[in-house]
Motif scaffolding. Structure first.
Motif, mmCIF file in Angstrom:
data_model
loop_
_atom_site.group_PDB
_atom_site.id
_atom_site.type_symbol
_atom_site.label_atom_id
_atom_site.label_comp_id
_atom_site.label_asym_id
_atom_site.label_seq_id
_atom_site.Cartn_x
_atom_site.Cartn_y
_atom_site.Cartn_z
ATOM 1 N N SER A 168 -2.130 8.542 1.442
ATOM 2 C CA SER A 168 -0.722 8.965 1.420
ATOM 3 C C SER A 168 -0.175 9.540 0.114
ATOM 4 O O SER A 168 0.593 10.477 0.154
ATOM 5 C CB SER A 168 0.221 7.813 1.820
ATOM 6 N N PHE A 169 -0.518 9.007 -1.025
ATOM 7 C CA PHE A 169 0.121 9.509 -2.247
ATOM 8 C C PHE A 169 -0.442 10.873 -2.662
ATOM 9 O O PHE A 169 -1.630 11.147 -2.486
ATOM 10 C CB PHE A 169 -0.053 8.510 -3.392
ATOM 11 N N GLN A 170 0.414 11.668 -3.257
ATOM 12 C CA GLN A 170 0.076 13.019 -3.697
ATOM 13 C C GLN A 170 -1.201 13.069 -4.545
ATOM 14 O O GLN A 170 -1.975 14.018 -4.484
ATOM 15 C CB GLN A 170 1.270 13.587 -4.481
ATOM 16 N N SER A 171 -1.425 12.019 -5.330
ATOM 17 C CA SER A 171 -2.590 12.013 -6.216
ATOM 18 C C SER A 171 -3.903 12.051 -5.443
ATOM 19 O O SER A 171 -4.933 12.411 -5.993
ATOM 20 C CB SER A 171 -2.552 10.768 -7.111
ATOM 21 N N ASP A 190 -7.193 3.951 -17.446
ATOM 22 C CA ASP A 190 -6.037 3.419 -16.719
ATOM 23 C C ASP A 190 -6.520 2.735 -15.447
ATOM 24 O O ASP A 190 -7.342 3.299 -14.712
ATOM 25 C CB ASP A 190 -5.053 4.543 -16.334
ATOM 26 N N GLU A 191 -5.947 1.569 -15.221
ATOM 27 C CA GLU A 191 -6.356 0.820 -14.035
ATOM 28 C C GLU A 191 -6.048 1.645 -12.786
ATOM 29 O O GLU A 191 -5.007 2.275 -12.689
ATOM 30 C CB GLU A 191 -5.561 -0.490 -13.996
ATOM 31 N N VAL A 249 6.850 5.547 -6.686
ATOM 32 C CA VAL A 249 6.849 6.383 -5.484
ATOM 33 C C VAL A 249 6.686 5.477 -4.277
ATOM 34 O O VAL A 249 5.851 4.563 -4.280
ATOM 35 C CB VAL A 249 5.706 7.420 -5.512
ATOM 36 N N GLU A 308 1.364 3.554 -10.454
ATOM 37 C CA GLU A 308 0.206 4.011 -11.229
ATOM 38 C C GLU A 308 0.560 5.295 -11.965
ATOM 39 O O GLU A 308 0.999 6.270 -11.337
ATOM 40 C CB GLU A 308 -0.962 4.308 -10.286
ATOM 41 N N PRO A 309 0.331 5.343 -13.258
ATOM 42 C CA PRO A 309 0.747 6.530 -14.022
ATOM 43 C C PRO A 309 0.168 7.832 -13.468
ATOM 44 O O PRO A 309 0.863 8.841 -13.384
ATOM 45 C CB PRO A 309 0.234 6.256 -15.433
ATOM 46 N N THR A 334 -0.649 8.675 -10.490
ATOM 47 C CA THR A 334 0.069 9.106 -9.283
ATOM 48 C C THR A 334 1.469 9.594 -9.642
ATOM 49 O O THR A 334 1.929 10.617 -9.122
ATOM 50 C CB THR A 334 0.123 7.944 -8.274
ATOM 51 N N ILE A 348 -8.543 6.536 -7.442
ATOM 52 C CA ILE A 348 -7.849 7.773 -7.052
ATOM 53 C C ILE A 348 -8.828 8.950 -7.094
ATOM 54 O O ILE A 348 -8.853 9.793 -6.205
ATOM 55 C CB ILE A 348 -6.642 8.046 -7.985
ATOM 56 N N GLU A 370 0.823 -1.228 0.000
ATOM 57 C CA GLU A 370 0.000 0.000 0.000
ATOM 58 C C GLU A 370 0.852 1.272 0.000
ATOM 59 O O GLU A 370 0.320 2.374 -0.165
ATOM 60 C CB GLU A 370 -0.995 0.001 1.165
ATOM 61 N N HIS A 371 2.164 1.126 0.158
ATOM 62 C CA HIS A 371 3.001 2.317 0.215
ATOM 63 C C HIS A 371 4.016 2.400 -0.922
ATOM 64 O O HIS A 371 5.052 3.045 -0.804
ATOM 65 C CB HIS A 371 3.700 2.403 1.586
ATOM 66 N N ILE A 372 3.719 1.722 -1.979
ATOM 67 C CA ILE A 372 4.529 1.852 -3.201
ATOM 68 C C ILE A 372 3.564 1.833 -4.372
ATOM 69 O O ILE A 372 2.541 1.141 -4.331
ATOM 70 C CB ILE A 372 5.568 0.711 -3.303
ATOM 71 N N THR A 373 3.846 2.634 -5.373
ATOM 72 C CA THR A 373 2.955 2.641 -6.538
ATOM 73 C C THR A 373 3.726 2.965 -7.808
ATOM 74 O O THR A 373 4.750 3.653 -7.777
ATOM 75 C CB THR A 373 1.801 3.646 -6.369
ATOM 76 N N ARG A 433 -1.818 12.276 -21.369
ATOM 77 C CA ARG A 433 -0.675 11.538 -20.818
ATOM 78 C C ARG A 433 -1.168 10.279 -20.115
ATOM 79 O O ARG A 433 -0.442 9.314 -19.981
ATOM 80 C CB ARG A 433 0.082 12.399 -19.811
ATOM 81 N N ILE A 434 -2.397 10.348 -19.606
ATOM 82 C CA ILE A 434 -3.037 9.175 -19.026
ATOM 83 C C ILE A 434 -4.432 9.072 -19.633
ATOM 84 O O ILE A 434 -4.885 10.014 -20.307
ATOM 85 C CB ILE A 434 -3.154 9.274 -17.483
ATOM 86 N N ILE A 457 -3.841 15.382 -12.174
ATOM 87 C CA ILE A 457 -4.409 14.263 -12.935
ATOM 88 C C ILE A 457 -5.323 14.798 -14.044
ATOM 89 O O ILE A 457 -5.319 14.295 -15.169
ATOM 90 C CB ILE A 457 -5.175 13.321 -11.983
#
Ligand code: SF4
Ligand code: SF4
Lengths: 550, 425
Positions: free
Chosen positions: B43-46, B68-69, A55, A23-24, A26, B74, A18-21, B63-64, B55
């Protein structure tokens, strides 16, 4: 190029799935940055720098160490950020992974008696300030404002700000540090290195503060600072800053017998400079900054009226500029700065106010009456004390950079550089905002004074290609003008945006004559032998005897 | 407007991250400084407003792709509660992060990119006109035994719209029942549409289903007109937001819309509701996002953005800011303060920068774990005030708190404002 599956799996086993990705969507969110459009070689004039390959959001020092060791094993470059604001936060080139430190967000300790706090990278200044104030203490806030990382400002970037006169520069406030070196080894510096706690930067353990921080901080390319102890200063105000006012014009009502915002203003730049010397000599002031001129000396009074009033908007600007009282105010404020006086006791404030009066008397200056209006007094106190409105830097057009900066002794204010900066901006007015002198900066860049300076702001529209191009042209022309005088380049922000996104070896050639970066090359060879730091740590190629460099 | 229309705005986002926090001026502690549940949980910026702006741009620049899966998760793991929007607008006069995120959702849904969890929900909605997986035929069960006008056949000044949650959540039926009693006792000419009451569409809209929303909005407006009602009163904050903001915005159909707490405030001020009992209770009040910062009235605006002094961006004419300044914050507090014995303690994050309950924009239905975590954060904040009860003015918030408490094995009391009014009469 995507990571090898084997490498990805190993990284994933460190932080958990859950803490690595990869995904384009992101990954692009980590490539978007302020100023990207000003570095078209990399961004194509758009908003995206190179995106990371993956990330990771590590949860602590052990995970960071494990990741860095894996990077060394696989020759994988990594870039790291905490709050991640600015072009240096995006990976400087492709093929790298990015470590987002947002889960490392704890205040580990506030030692009231020894006046320091121990923090992880994702503690922002507003949080630490709020907690420190409960204990009668306060913390330096970088010029970038309350939303930026205390740790990164101190160790990894420039980090100065309006309060250095009393709080000192952040680099002088760092005590012990925990650093995951680019090799993956952990170094604990100062007293921490001897197991004696966080209170001291310089021994009895090893002292490597300069190495860790370097000339300008590693900007995410120099290992990972995972904890620091930072010095705190006295706060004689209430444990919680009382906030009033309607969004967005929040204000704070602090005890009037201990807190006073002032706008000292002067008839000439010489008297302005003289007053700064007097302030240094008399040791008054908690915060001292030429702040609101970032909107331009022609607009600052009107802008201040707008942002401090919940019912006003930018569309009121023209009307305000035509009002005789605003025109008068604009003239009064032309050569002014913001000085926040804080008395540890009411008598202390009384004394400081008397000293200020005396300085104004000696220099022919005045305190701009606007700041004595209760609502304005409260707005300015909040603004300067918490730096909670710093995104106002972007309010006029959506984009800003600095262009014709100076850092020197106070005489610099009277050297003609202000007018030169203004002239440069005026030449491009229209393609950039027409605002006048935008020389914003600290009255003291370090504790007690000695050094002062400014950034000449420039407002451009990131959506307008011609305005973007103008910003680039102004910055380049400013650098040329400075070079003609034998001075360093004037535009720090664009300079850094470009530098951190230039291929490492090409940049090393360009920096060949910079002595500090010669030193940093030697350090790089020792501390990052596999070259896995992202490239943001600056180093210079070795000058060769035949005039070429390597 | 479509996503394309926000390109300039997205270019001008400074990536400052103010949208992840409450307005920095209001930070009082380390613990409760965060404003955005989405990024705190994921947690992730997205998973932040600025991330979703990026996005949007990446989508517009191809670009996406919508397909996209992982992209729908998100985009939709966000309550659209708008704390980000308020925090951004503390400094920015030209950005609408919430609007961009909403249009990003429309883009995905229009392309058929929805979370799989939506399928049964939307299927049931299309058959039964509600968001609760319930039967339309049961919609008016809560009103059984109340002598209320049926506005499908009769006329009244005021239509009481109780919404899907209160129509079908039996444990909460006491709320609309209390509302009816209070309104009738105060002599208000009020009725309901009963079984023919429709979903307000507000939640659908936030989930990205704009087409469905429009269908329900049109039906509701017709029904109110036919009933001769001049005022719509609702006991649900989601419905309030739909009627107050979305209907005039999307259908140019302004109505006099009041949340029940606004109506009660008026009745108390006029002496039409009086309290006989004292309720010695320490409470804290949770601002529902759709009543608070998102409950600002819609003010129509037509104009343009122009540049002055070269590049400075201004709107001509002045454009409403929708920055949370004009939400409904005081009415529920005034009602609560007028109840003898009640002691009201504020949570650190309140009014325009309140932390969300976790239920909004379909998150409860689509991502219950995230939804309950968000509610749990609010419960912790309520405890930090020393209050014995958490009071709100929205059944969606209350249901989410109750379920989160249940999951935690926790026993904090949860009330609606109406519960306390009823108890003190
Ligand atoms: S959306 Fe607003 S608050 Fe968020 S990063 Fe962009 S400018 Fe800042
Ligand atoms: S609407 Fe709420 S959850 Fe969504 S980005 Fe904004 S603050 Fe975060």
């Amino acid at each position: 190029m995507p990571l090898e599956r084997e490498v990805y799996k190993e990284l994933e086993s460190v932080v958990g799935p859950e803490h690595i990705t990869e995904e384009p969507a992101t990954l692009f969110s980590y490539a978007y940055q302020w100023m990207a459009e000003l570095v078209p070689d990399v961004s194509g004039g758009g908003k995206f720098f190179d995106r990371p390959e993956a990330v990771l959001v590590p949860g602590g020092v052990e995970e960071v160490q494990a990741i860095v060791r894996l990077c060394n094993r696989y020759g994988l470059k990594f870039h790291v950020y905490s709050t991640g604001w600015g072009p240096w936060a995006a990976p400087p080139s492709g093929g790298q992974i990015l470590l987002d430190l947002r889960r490392m967000n704890r205040i580990l300790e506030i030692d009231e008696q020894n006046m320091f706090a121990v923090v992880e990278p994702y503690v922002v200044a507003a949080q630490l300030q709020a907690e420190a104030m409960k204990r009668g203490l306060n913390v330096h806030i970088s010029g970038a404002g309350a939303g930026t990382s205390v740790l990164a400002n101190a160790c990894c970037f420039q980090g100065g700000g309006p309060d250095c006169i009393y709080f000192d520069s952040p680099q002088n406030s760092i005590l012990s540090i925990e650093w995951v070196m680019p090799t993956g080894d952990i170094l604990r510096t100062g007293s921490l290195g001897s197991g004696l706690g966080w209170f001291c930067a310089e021994g009895p353990g090893p002292s490597t503060q300069g190495i860790i921080r370097g000339a300008l901080g590693g900007s995410g390319g120099w290992g990972v600072v995972t904890k620091i102890a930072i010095r705190l200063v006295h706060w004689p105000g209430p444990p919680v800053m009382p906030i009033e006012g309607t969004v967005p014009a929040y204000r704070t009502k602090l005890p009037a017998d201990q807190f006073r915002a002032t706008f000292p203003a002067f008839p000439s730049w010489q008297s302005f400079a003289d007053a700064i010397y007097h302030i240094y000599d008399s040791e008054i002031g908690y915060i001292a900054h030429r702040q609101y001129v970032m909107w331009g000396d022609e607009l600052q009074a009107a802008f201040l009226k707008i942002v401090s009033d919940p019912d006003r908007q930018l569309c009121d600007l023209e009307e305000l500029l035509h009002m005789p009282e605003i025109q008068k105010l604009t003239d009064e404020m032309r050569r002014c700065f913001q000085l926040i006086l804080v008395g540890m006791t009411p008598r202390d404030l009384e004394y400081q106010l008397k000293v200020l009066d005396r300085i104004l008397e000696q220099t022919g200056g005045w305190n701009v009456a606007l700041v004595n209006e209760p609502a304005m007094q409260q707005y300015v106190l909040l603004y300067m004390m918490r730096l909670c409105f710093k995104n106002l830097n972007f309010t006029a057009t959506g984009g800003f950079i600095d262009t014709y900066n100076s850092v020197a002794s106070p005489d610099i204010w009277a050297s003609g550089e202000i007018e030169a900066g203004k002239k440069l901006l005026k030449k491009y007015a229209g393609r950039i905002a027409d605002a006048g002198d935008q020389a914003m900066g600290p009255i003291a860049g370090q504790g007690g004074g000695g050094v002062t300076g400014w950034e000449d702001f420039l407002f451009y529209d990131p959506h307008d290609p011609d305005s973007v191009q103008a910003a680039i042209e102004v910055s380049d022309e400013g650098d040329r003008l400075k070079a003609q005088q034998g001075r360093p380049p004037g535009g720090m922000l664009l300079g850094l945006a470009r530098t951190t996104h230039t291929e490492e070896k090409v940049r090393a050639q360009k920096l060949v004559h910079a002595r500090e970066y010669q030193w940093q090359r030697k350090l790089k060879q020792i501390f990052d032998p596999n070259g896995i730091g992202s490239g943001n740590y600056l180093w210079a190629a070795e000058p060769s005897t035949n005039g070429e460099s390597t | 407007m479509g996503l394309e229309d926000f390109k300039a705005m997205v270019h001008r986002c400074s990536r400052c991250s103010y949208c992840k926090w409450i307005p920095f001026a209001h930070v009082k502690s380390w613990r409760f400084a965060k404003g955005c549940p989405s990024i705190e949980y994921h947690s992730f910026q997205s998973y932040s407003a600025s991330g979703r702006l990026c996005i949007s741009l990446a989508l517009l620049e191809e670009r996406i792709s919508c397909f996209d899966e992982g992209l729908p998760d998100i985009v939709f793991k966000c309550m659209l509660d708008g704390c980000c929007d308020v925090a951004c607008k503390v400094c920015r006069y030209d950005l609408e992060p919430l609007e961009v995120m909403r249009n990003l959702r429309f883009r995905l849904i229009d392309n058929g990119c929805f979370p799989i969890q939506d399928i049964p929900l939307i299927d049931n909605l299309r058959k039964e006109d509600n968001m609760m997986m319930a039967r339309k035929a049961d919609r008016a069960n809560w009103a059984a035994g109340l002598s209320l006008k049926d506005l499908t056949t009769e006329k009244a000044d005021v239509v009481l719209h109780v919404g899907c949650r209160l129509s079908f959540d039996e444990e909460l039926w006491r709320i609309p029942q209390t509302a009816v009693t209070l309104l009738l006792d105060a002599g208000v000419d009020v009725g309901i549409l009963g079984r023919d009451e429709n979903c307000c569409g507000g939640r659908l809209y936030d989930m990205g289903y704009r087409g469905e929303f429009l269908k329900y909005a049109e039906n509701n407006i017709d029904a109110w007109r036919n009933a001769g009602a001049t005022t719509v009163v609702t006991t649900c904050s989601d419905c309030y937001h739909a009627f107050k903001r979305l209907y005039p915005e999307e259908l140019h159909a302004p109505m006099n819309v009041l949340h029940i707490t606004e109506f009660l405030e008026q009745l108390i001020a006029k002496g039409k509701i009086a309290f006989k009992k004292s309720l010695p209770l320490k409470i804290t009040y949770h601002d529902p996002c759709h009543l608070g910062r998102r409950g600002e009235p819609y003010i129509p605006w037509e104009g343009r953005q122009k540049k002055i002094r070269g590049q400075i961006l201004v709107y001509e004419p002045r454009k409403p800011r929708n920055n949370g300044a004009c939400g409904v914050y005081d009415a529920p507090r005034n009602v609560l303060r007028s109840i003898p014995g009640i002691q009201l303690f504020e949570m650190e994050r309140n009014r325009e920068f309140a932390w969300c309950c976790g239920a909004g924009a379909g998150v409860r239905e689509r991502y219950p774990e995230f939804s309950f975590w968000t509610a749990g954060e609010r419960i912790e904040e309520a405890y930090a005030t020393g209050a014995e009860a958490l009071v709100s003015a929205c059944p969606h918030c209350e249901r989410n708190f109750l379920d989160a408490l249940d999951q935690r094995g926790d026993s904090l009391k949860v009330f609606d404002v109406l519960d306390l009014v009823r108890e003190a009469r």
